[in-house]
Design an enzyme around this catalytic site. Structure first.
Site, PDB file in Angstrom:
ATOM      1  N   CYS A   7     -68.067 -45.720 -22.352  1.00 33.79           N
ATOM      2  CA  CYS A   7     -68.561 -44.409 -22.783  1.00 33.79           C
ATOM      3  C   CYS A   7     -70.067 -44.375 -22.514  1.00 33.79           C
ATOM      4  O   CYS A   7     -70.561 -45.134 -21.691  1.00 33.79           O
ATOM      5  CB  CYS A   7     -68.208 -44.123 -24.246  1.00 33.79           C
ATOM      6  SG  CYS A   7     -69.077 -45.120 -25.463  1.00 33.79           S
ATOM      7  N   ARG A  13     -67.154 -44.230 -29.158  1.00 31.62           N
ATOM      8  CA  ARG A  13     -65.831 -44.147 -28.542  1.00 31.62           C
ATOM      9  C   ARG A  13     -65.338 -45.447 -27.929  1.00 31.62           C
ATOM     10  O   ARG A  13     -64.222 -45.890 -28.218  1.00 31.62           O
ATOM     11  CB  ARG A  13     -65.812 -43.049 -27.465  1.00 31.62           C
ATOM     12  CG  ARG A  13     -66.030 -41.670 -28.013  1.00 31.62           C
ATOM     13  CD  ARG A  13     -66.272 -40.666 -26.915  1.00 31.62           C
ATOM     14  NE  ARG A  13     -67.550 -40.935 -26.260  1.00 31.62           N
ATOM     15  CZ  ARG A  13     -68.011 -40.292 -25.209  1.00 31.62           C
ATOM     16  NH1 ARG A  13     -67.292 -39.354 -24.646  1.00 31.62           N
ATOM     17  NH2 ARG A  13     -69.195 -40.577 -24.706  1.00 31.62           N
ATOM     18  N   ASP A 117     -67.711 -37.108 -27.248  1.00 30.30           N
ATOM     19  CA  ASP A 117     -68.573 -38.001 -28.034  1.00 30.30           C
ATOM     20  C   ASP A 117     -68.755 -37.460 -29.449  1.00 30.30           C
ATOM     21  O   ASP A 117     -69.267 -36.359 -29.637  1.00 30.30           O
ATOM     22  CB  ASP A 117     -69.931 -38.117 -27.342  1.00 30.30           C
ATOM     23  CG  ASP A 117     -70.771 -39.260 -27.860  1.00 30.30           C
ATOM     24  OD1 ASP A 117     -70.420 -39.853 -28.905  1.00 30.30           O
ATOM     25  OD2 ASP A 117     -71.790 -39.567 -27.218  1.00 30.30           O
TER      26      ASP A 117
END
Length: 151
Positions: A7, A13, A117
């Site tokens: 990420c 994440r 996100d």
């Protein structure tokens, strides 16, 4: 098989995905790591990511340090899973030698949308991200177990 989840900052994440995958895999042939494309040096897992994983899976990753993505990590990975198509495209551009093993999670498992996100969001936002990741990872694990050609 080494899986790498990627990420942006490796504090929300991808570190959640790594933890979920390794817990649910129950298979010594699969192992996940995670990294970010633009980490802040010395950063650790976000408070809400830690809280959600602790509540949902009884895992404590609160002291986990963010890992910067690099060529060695991509080389050592059999499958690289990103949270968004944008991050996938950034990786393909920067690591063209790994192009065929880079995929976004949802595209790879056949789900529409992206894993957005949650950074800075409420615990509820992080719980939604957790649910999305868990669903996608369960599909990923099924795909990996069924499709021997990806190994």
């Amino acid at each position: 098989m080494n899986i790498l989840f990627v990420c942006t900052g490796n504090t929300c994440r991808s570190c959640m995905a790594e933890s979920i995958f390794n817990l649910l895999s129950k298979d010594d042939t699969f192992f996940a790591k995670s990294a970010g494309i633009a980490i802040v040096e010395g950063s650790t897992t976000s408070i809400n990511s830690s809280k959600v994983l602790n509540e949902k899976l009884n895992l404590d990753i609160s002291k986990r340090k963010a890992v910067q993505l690099n060529r060695q990590l991509t080389h050592d990975s059999d499958l690289i899973i990103t949270m968004t198509a944008y991050i996938r495209d950034v990786l393909v551009e920067n690591f063209p030698e790994s192009k065929r093993k880079i995929h976004s999670l949802n595209d790879y498992v056949g789900i529409k949308g992206e894993i957005i996100d949650p950074y800075g969001g409420t615990v509820s936002v992080y719980e939604d991200t957790f649910k999305q990741l868990k669903s996608g990872i369960l599909l990923l694990l099924n795909k990996l177990r069924e499709d021997k050609s990806v190994q």
